[in-house]
Motif scaffolding. Structure first.
Motif, PDB file in Angstrom:
ATOM      1  N   ALA A 122       0.866  -1.155  -0.032  1.00  0.00           N
ATOM      2  CA  ALA A 122       0.085   0.127  -0.105  1.00  0.00           C
ATOM      3  C   ALA A 122       0.779   1.251   0.112  1.00  0.00           C
ATOM      4  O   ALA A 122       0.383   2.204  -0.466  1.00  0.00           O
ATOM      5  CB  ALA A 122      -0.972   0.024   1.042  1.00  0.00           C
ATOM      6  N   ALA A 123       1.947   1.221   0.663  1.00  0.00           N
ATOM      7  CA  ALA A 123       2.982   2.511   0.920  1.00  0.00           C
ATOM      8  C   ALA A 123       3.663   2.730  -0.288  1.00  0.00           C
ATOM      9  O   ALA A 123       3.835   3.947  -0.666  1.00  0.00           O
ATOM     10  CB  ALA A 123       3.845   2.335   2.048  1.00  0.00           C
ATOM     11  N   LEU A 124       4.068   1.860  -0.899  1.00  0.00           N
ATOM     12  CA  LEU A 124       5.150   2.158  -2.302  1.00  0.00           C
ATOM     13  C   LEU A 124       4.560   2.690  -3.288  1.00  0.00           C
ATOM     14  O   LEU A 124       5.268   3.730  -3.693  1.00  0.00           O
ATOM     15  CB  LEU A 124       5.899   0.881  -2.414  1.00  0.00           C
ATOM     16  CG  LEU A 124       6.783   0.159  -1.650  1.00  0.00           C
ATOM     17  CD1 LEU A 124       7.750  -1.064  -2.003  1.00  0.00           C
ATOM     18  CD2 LEU A 124       8.205   1.128  -1.355  1.00  0.00           C
ATOM     19  N   PRO A 125       3.418   2.573  -3.688  1.00  0.00           N
ATOM     20  CA  PRO A 125       2.981   3.221  -4.973  1.00  0.00           C
ATOM     21  C   PRO A 125       2.583   4.817  -4.743  1.00  0.00           C
ATOM     22  O   PRO A 125       2.934   5.696  -5.686  1.00  0.00           O
ATOM     23  CB  PRO A 125       1.492   2.575  -5.367  1.00  0.00           C
ATOM     24  CG  PRO A 125       1.612   1.106  -4.581  1.00  0.00           C
ATOM     25  CD  PRO A 125       2.538   1.377  -3.273  1.00  0.00           C
ATOM     26  N   GLY A 126       2.244   5.042  -3.579  1.00  0.00           N
ATOM     27  CA  GLY A 126       2.118   6.609  -3.378  1.00  0.00           C
ATOM     28  C   GLY A 126       3.382   7.311  -3.462  1.00  0.00           C
ATOM     29  O   GLY A 126       3.799   8.251  -3.987  1.00  0.00           O
ATOM     30  N   LEU A 127       4.379   6.762  -2.824  1.00  0.00           N
ATOM     31  CA  LEU A 127       5.696   7.061  -2.829  1.00  0.00           C
ATOM     32  C   LEU A 127       6.399   7.395  -4.065  1.00  0.00           C
ATOM     33  O   LEU A 127       6.828   8.195  -4.394  1.00  0.00           O
ATOM     34  CB  LEU A 127       6.482   6.173  -1.814  1.00  0.00           C
ATOM     35  CG  LEU A 127       6.523   6.374  -0.368  1.00  0.00           C
ATOM     36  CD1 LEU A 127       7.264   5.278   0.448  1.00  0.00           C
ATOM     37  CD2 LEU A 127       7.458   7.724   0.003  1.00  0.00           C
ATOM     38  N   ALA A 128       5.889   6.281  -4.722  1.00  0.00           N
ATOM     39  CA  ALA A 128       6.565   6.181  -6.313  1.00  0.00           C
ATOM     40  C   ALA A 128       6.043   7.512  -7.017  1.00  0.00           C
ATOM     41  O   ALA A 128       6.838   8.024  -7.707  1.00  0.00           O
ATOM     42  CB  ALA A 128       6.036   4.789  -6.755  1.00  0.00           C
ATOM     43  N   ALA A 129       4.682   7.440  -6.686  1.00  0.00           N
ATOM     44  CA  ALA A 129       3.986   8.559  -7.790  1.00  0.00           C
ATOM     45  C   ALA A 129       4.392  10.097  -7.192  1.00  0.00           C
ATOM     46  O   ALA A 129       4.323  11.003  -8.046  1.00  0.00           O
ATOM     47  CB  ALA A 129       2.566   8.411  -7.827  1.00  0.00           C
ATOM     48  N   ARG A 130       4.088  10.288  -5.796  1.00  0.00           N
ATOM     49  CA  ARG A 130       4.026  11.375  -5.345  1.00  0.00           C
ATOM     50  C   ARG A 130       5.702  12.127  -4.531  1.00  0.00           C
ATOM     51  O   ARG A 130       5.499  13.222  -4.433  1.00  0.00           O
ATOM     52  CB  ARG A 130       3.336  11.482  -4.097  1.00  0.00           C
ATOM     53  CG  ARG A 130       1.759  11.118  -4.644  1.00  0.00           C
ATOM     54  CD  ARG A 130       1.008  12.170  -5.235  1.00  0.00           C
ATOM     55  NE  ARG A 130      -0.256  11.706  -6.222  1.00  0.00           N
ATOM     56  CZ  ARG A 130      -0.242  12.065  -7.440  1.00  0.00           C
ATOM     57  NH1 ARG A 130       0.685  13.083  -7.960  1.00  0.00           N
ATOM     58  NH2 ARG A 130      -1.286  11.696  -8.022  1.00  0.00           N
ATOM     59  N   VAL A 131       6.375  11.130  -4.708  1.00  0.00           N
ATOM     60  CA  VAL A 131       7.751  11.829  -3.951  1.00  0.00           C
ATOM     61  C   VAL A 131       8.990  11.431  -4.893  1.00  0.00           C
ATOM     62  O   VAL A 131       9.816  12.275  -4.978  1.00  0.00           O
ATOM     63  CB  VAL A 131       7.877  11.109  -2.546  1.00  0.00           C
ATOM     64  CG1 VAL A 131       9.119  11.455  -1.714  1.00  0.00           C
ATOM     65  CG2 VAL A 131       6.778  11.376  -1.630  1.00  0.00           C
ATOM     66  N   LEU A 132       9.056  10.387  -5.429  1.00  0.00           N
ATOM     67  CA  LEU A 132      10.339   9.794  -6.229  1.00  0.00           C
ATOM     68  C   LEU A 132      10.479  10.507  -7.422  1.00  0.00           C
ATOM     69  O   LEU A 132       9.611  10.908  -8.203  1.00  0.00           O
ATOM     70  CB  LEU A 132      10.056   8.481  -6.665  1.00  0.00           C
ATOM     71  CG  LEU A 132      10.105   7.228  -5.636  1.00  0.00           C
ATOM     72  CD1 LEU A 132      11.025   5.968  -6.217  1.00  0.00           C
ATOM     73  CD2 LEU A 132      11.176   7.510  -4.329  1.00  0.00           C
ATOM     74  N   PRO A 133      11.836  10.840  -7.877  1.00  0.00           N
ATOM     75  CA  PRO A 133      12.101  11.453  -8.892  1.00  0.00           C
ATOM     76  C   PRO A 133      11.505  10.644 -10.183  1.00  0.00           C
ATOM     77  O   PRO A 133      11.385   9.251  -9.959  1.00  0.00           O
ATOM     78  CB  PRO A 133      13.704  11.667  -8.854  1.00  0.00           C
ATOM     79  CG  PRO A 133      14.007  11.461  -7.553  1.00  0.00           C
ATOM     80  CD  PRO A 133      12.801  10.482  -7.072  1.00  0.00           C
ATOM     81  N   GLU A 134      11.235  11.172 -11.189  1.00  0.00           N
ATOM     82  CA  GLU A 134      10.699  10.371 -12.387  1.00  0.00           C
ATOM     83  C   GLU A 134      11.486   9.286 -12.751  1.00  0.00           C
ATOM     84  O   GLU A 134      11.363   8.202 -13.258  1.00  0.00           O
ATOM     85  CB  GLU A 134      10.496  11.527 -13.639  1.00  0.00           C
ATOM     86  CG  GLU A 134       9.557  12.405 -13.467  1.00  0.00           C
ATOM     87  CD  GLU A 134       9.837  13.597 -12.501  1.00  0.00           C
ATOM     88  OE1 GLU A 134       9.074  14.232 -11.812  1.00  0.00           O
ATOM     89  OE2 GLU A 134      11.063  13.700 -12.118  1.00  0.00           O
ATOM     90  N   THR A 135      12.884   9.512 -12.511  1.00  0.00           N
ATOM     91  CA  THR A 135      13.786   8.539 -13.035  1.00  0.00           C
ATOM     92  C   THR A 135      14.026   7.473 -12.207  1.00  0.00           C
ATOM     93  O   THR A 135      14.652   6.321 -12.765  1.00  0.00           O
ATOM     94  CB  THR A 135      15.195   9.145 -13.469  1.00  0.00           C
ATOM     95  OG1 THR A 135      15.766   9.776 -12.103  1.00  0.00           O
ATOM     96  CG2 THR A 135      15.318  10.037 -14.404  1.00  0.00           C
TER      97      THR A 135
END
Lengths: 394, 491
Positions: A122-135
């Motif tokens: 549940a946690a990783l997708p939000g981080l991926a979309a909303r925090v992580l740099p695009e690359t």
């Protein structure tokens, strides 16, 4: 009986992990959400006796509840008094505890998590979309562990590590991120006992600044304030670096306006407000809400770079209602009320949680406008806080 | 702020030439937005608050002190007549002053119109000439002591005594119970002490209306008082507040423990502080109260809880019920439930803000879950009205939530109660009793007094103690005066 329960839990958990793996930008239609939510509800009614009796007291049964909107909400305070578990036969894999408030005598809430993999999913997708740099990791925000996928970057966490703080859901979440996307220069810079590891953090910042890769700095707002208050020499983190900050000030450290904090972070770390994201979450919920400043704009649009008029959005598997504080009925759109979240990731505990946060519905998400807890007692009649303190004195 | 929000002037300073005592915002006021109200609630009422900085506060205090000689020259019983003349108008159904009070109270107090009426009747009862004189005589007992040195009733006693009020007093009220600050203002004038009253937000209307009415008929007397509201803890008024605190010989404060602690830190060692801090009250019901008319007993307890929406220091938070374990306490809780329901039509609950309502939801839900988990707790509540009845044998005076919430605590014998409440000794105040025989009550009262209880009365009487009640253990006028003694020597 136990095996049946465990089997049912595992089946639902697997289905939810698959759903979460679609990421946070794939919408989940109302009917589809309703269908899964009701199955989660019925699962919780079947396997959580306490919740079932509570719902019965509110005239909600498997037969009578036909919409997710009718699922009774558990107040966050209840987590301070009870373990709410909907997975009998499974040993809890984690028990997260709230950080407690400024008054040391108050109990800490406990959230029992039967399946940490569900939390991670549940946690990783939000981080991926909303925090992580695009690359980084964009191609695969899913739960399957494929180390080496995509670029790994430094994660500098102003938090204790999960090993040092096993009861912190925030550290656990950051731990998932570091494990999935962090490179070897990632680190943890808060000691649970003594606080900020300032020198180490300063050195890590210098290394990161020279490294050229975008960096993610994660931490609680008051840890960032402590860092800024030290007045250390500023660094310029590489372009594309971003900050995720979370938590309020709850009586600890000094209260700082967001704009001031973000301005100070910009000056100290070289990360502009447009790349500083607030995360709203709580121990009682396994999903998180982010300001949609970075990443693909959600349906309600992107939040502005300057703080002050932002809002938060959650993943498609969470629905948030704004409820009238007197009646718990939904308020007219745009009116303030208590935030009530239905989080499918809470399969193992209780999915529908009533917070003490006041907010308004905004652009597909919500804006937190205040905190309802700890209201100043009125006048000469003794109120909750004072009774707790007075009783504690004896 | 809505265009048709009415504005109430939250200040009145008849003696201060800088500002007129009449209605209407002058050049140096700030309009304070009303709290958000819902469509089914009384209309918005904005407040206009006087802008006060240190210099203007100082000038205001100066004007109040200047009124002292005139005040000292007025015989006490004349002052009683003057104050009583205004006070009784609030009880007179045909008087526009009462009408205006009842019109603005709901929008400033958050209490329902019916509750405002009941509270006004209860508080203003003590503002009449007869009751004010009775108060003087109960405490002094010779009102002449306020006019000059008077001889002792004991003819062998040579010493003459005089009761002297402060040269300038600062009164701050909590705002939770309307009328309290007006009573405080009246008492200050009774003892000939000029004062500045800063009412709590919920109690701005009555003292302003009282002082305006007084200024209309007794301008000289009215010049010795000023009522000025400002938001507590607001930095903009910090300097003014410091100035007033520094000037005051006497500070009278009704408020929470934190407010009182803050004041203690800020006043000089030579400034007298009379502080009415946080208090908690409860009720005790003997077996007899449950044996016969349970409904009547429940109605009495429910009313005591419901009055002031349980915001008063006298309001019971728990009721200890003597119950031999036969389910009588659950029956009593049912009766309380019925009583709260019907009270909602007679005396509807007032407004709650989101923070208060949230506390109710959190506590109710948590108690329901604890009950579902097998704890010995039962919860009954009105769905959208904020009353809650909890039966909790393991409970007592424990954290509660706002509104009409009461814990029913069954005990085998009432004699257990003192030990159970002793932990809150310094905060205890009123105990309402019902169904306890006189002898037994006497003994129980002694035990309760030893742990800190200050007042024990029949449950039906908890809400409106007589004005000469020893509030928090001390006579209210006695707290405001210092006694000066004169021994002229032998012969």
């Amino acid at each position: 009986m136990r095996n049946e329960a465990s089997g049912m839990f595992e089946t639902l958990a697997r289905e939810l992990r698959t759903l979460f793996a679609r990421g946070v930008t794939t919408p989940l239609g109302e009917d589809a959400f309703d269908e899964i939510a009701l199955r989660v509800f019925r699962h919780q009614l079947a396997w959580n006796d306490v919740y079932r009796r509570f719902c019965a007291g509110r005239s909600a049964t498997a037969g009578s509840v036909t919409s997710w909107r009718d699922i009774p909400a558990v107040p966050t305070t209840a987590f301070k008094h009870l373990r709410l578990v909907s997975a009998p036969g499974r040993t809890p894999q984690a028990v997260f505890r709230t950080s407690g408030t400024s008054r040391g005598s108050e109990r800490r809430g406990e959230h029992v998590v039967p399946d940490v993999a569900l939390y991670r999913a549940a946690a990783l997708p939000g981080l991926a979309a909303r925090v992580l740099p695009e690359t980084v990791g964009r191609t695969d925000p899913g739960v399957e562990d494929r180390p080496g996928d995509g670029l790994r970057i430094p994660f500098l966490c102003l938090l204790p590590s999960p090993a040092e703080a096993p009861d912190s859901s925030l550290s656990a979440m950051a731990g998932f991120a570091v494990e999935r996307w962090g490179d070897s220069s990632s680190g943890w810079f808060v000691d649970p006992a003594s606080g900020l590891r300032a020198e180490a953090f300063g050195r890590a910042l210098e290394v990161a600044a020279a490294g050229g890769r975008p960096v993610v700095v994660l931490g609680t707002a008051f840890s960032f304030v402590h860092w800024i208050d030290r007045g250390s020499a500023p660094v310029r983190l590489p372009d594309g670096s971003r900050v995720m900050e979370t938590g309020g000030f709850k009586g600890r450290s000094r209260s700082v306006e967001k704009a001031d904090l973000y301005g100070a972070l910009d000056a100290s770390l070289g990360v502009p407000p447009a790349r500083i994201v607030n995360e709203y979450g709580m121990t009682e919920l396994l999903s998180q809400f982010y300001e949609p400043v970075l990443g693909p704009p959600p349906m309600g649009g992107r939040a502005p770079a300057e703080p002050g008029t932002r809002w938060h959005v959650g993943p498609p598997w969470v629905r948030t209602r704004v409820l009238d504080s007197r009646t718990l009925e939904p308020v007219p759109r745009g009116e303030p009320g208590l935030l009530c979240h239905l989080d499918l990731a809470n399969l193992g505990s209780v999915a529908c949680v009533l917070t003490e946060d006041v907010g308004v519905e905004v652009g597909g998400g919500f804006r937190v406008t205040g905190r309802a807890e700890g209201a100043e007692p009125r006048g000469c009649s003794l109120a909750m806080e004072e009774l707790v303190e007075a009783a504690g004195e004896r | 702020m809505s265009a048709d929000a009415r504005i109430f002037d939250a200040w009145c300073a008849p003696g201060w030439s800088g500002v007129a005592a009449s209605a209407g915002p002058g050049p140096a006021v700030r309009i304070l937005r009303p709290a958000r109200t819902r469509p089914d609630e009384p209309p918005d009422l904005a407040l206009s608050a006087l802008e006060l900085d240190s210099a203007r506060a100082s000038a205001l205090v100066g004007s109040l002190r200047a009124a002292r000689p005139g005040l000292l020259a007025r015989p006490a019983l004349e002052i009683v007549r003057a104050l009583g003349g205004v006070g009784r108008r609030f009880l007179d159904e045909g008087d526009p002053l009462r009408g205006e009070a009842l019109e603005v109270m709901p929008g400033t107090t958050g209490l329902s119109p019916a509750m405002c009426r009941k509270v006004l009747d209860g508080m203003a009862r003590d503002w009449t000439e007869e009751r004010l004189e009775a108060l003087l005589r109960a405490e002094l007992p010779d009102p002449g002591a306020l006019d000059g040195f008077v001889a002792s009733p004991d003819p062998t006693e040579r010493v003459r005594r005089r009761a002297m009020g402060a040269s300038f007093a600062f009164h701050l009220s909590a705002g939770s119970v309307p009328g309290v600050s007006t009573t405080s203002l009246v008492r200050s004038l009774l003892v000939k002490s000029p004062l500045l009253l800063k009412p709590g937000r919920g109690d701005v209307a009555l003292p302003v209306l009282f002082l305006r009415a007084l200024a209309g008929v007794e301008p000289e007397l009215a010049r010795a008082a000023a009522v000025v509201y400002w938001p507590g803890g607001d930095d903009a008024f910090g300097a003014a507040e410091d100035t007033v605190l520094a000037e005051a010989d006497l500070v009278v404060a009704y408020g929470g423990d934190r407010v009182v602690a803050d004041l203690r830190r800020r006043v000089a060692p030579t400034t007298r502080l009379v502080a009415y801090h946080h208090r908690v009250s409860f009720a005790v019901l003997g077996r007899a109260a449950l044996a016969g008319g349970v409904a009547a007993s429940a109605a009495s307890v429910a009313r005591a809880v419901a009055l002031f929406d349980r915001r008063g220091c006298v309001s019971p938070h728990a009721v200890f019920v003597e119950s031999p374990g036969d389910g009588a306490s659950e029956g009593f809780a049912d009766a309380l439930t019925d009583a709260f329901r019907s009270l909602e039509s007679e005396l509807p609950s007032g407004r709650m803000d989101d923070a208060e309502a949230s506390a109710v939801q959190q506590l109710r839900g948590t108690l329901e879950l604890r009950s579902a988990a097998g704890e010995e707790i039962s919860v009954r509540s009105g769905t959208s009205s904020p009353w809650t009845v909890v039966v909790e044998p393991g409970g007592g005076l424990v954290p509660s939530c706002p509104g009409r919430m009461v814990r029913v605590v069954p005990v085998r014998e009432l004699e257990e109660v003192p030990a159970r409440v002793a932990g809150l000794g310094r905060h205890l105040q009123t105990v309402g009793h019902l169904g306890v025989e006189a002898d037994r009550l006497g003994k129980l009262a002694e035990s309760l007094a030893r742990v800190g209880v200050l007042r024990m009365v029949p449950v039906a009487e908890v809400a409106f103690p007589p004005s000469w009640w020893r509030h928090d253990g001390r006579g209210p006028l006695e707290a405001l005066v210092r006694w000066v003694e004169l021994d002229a020597g032998p012969g």
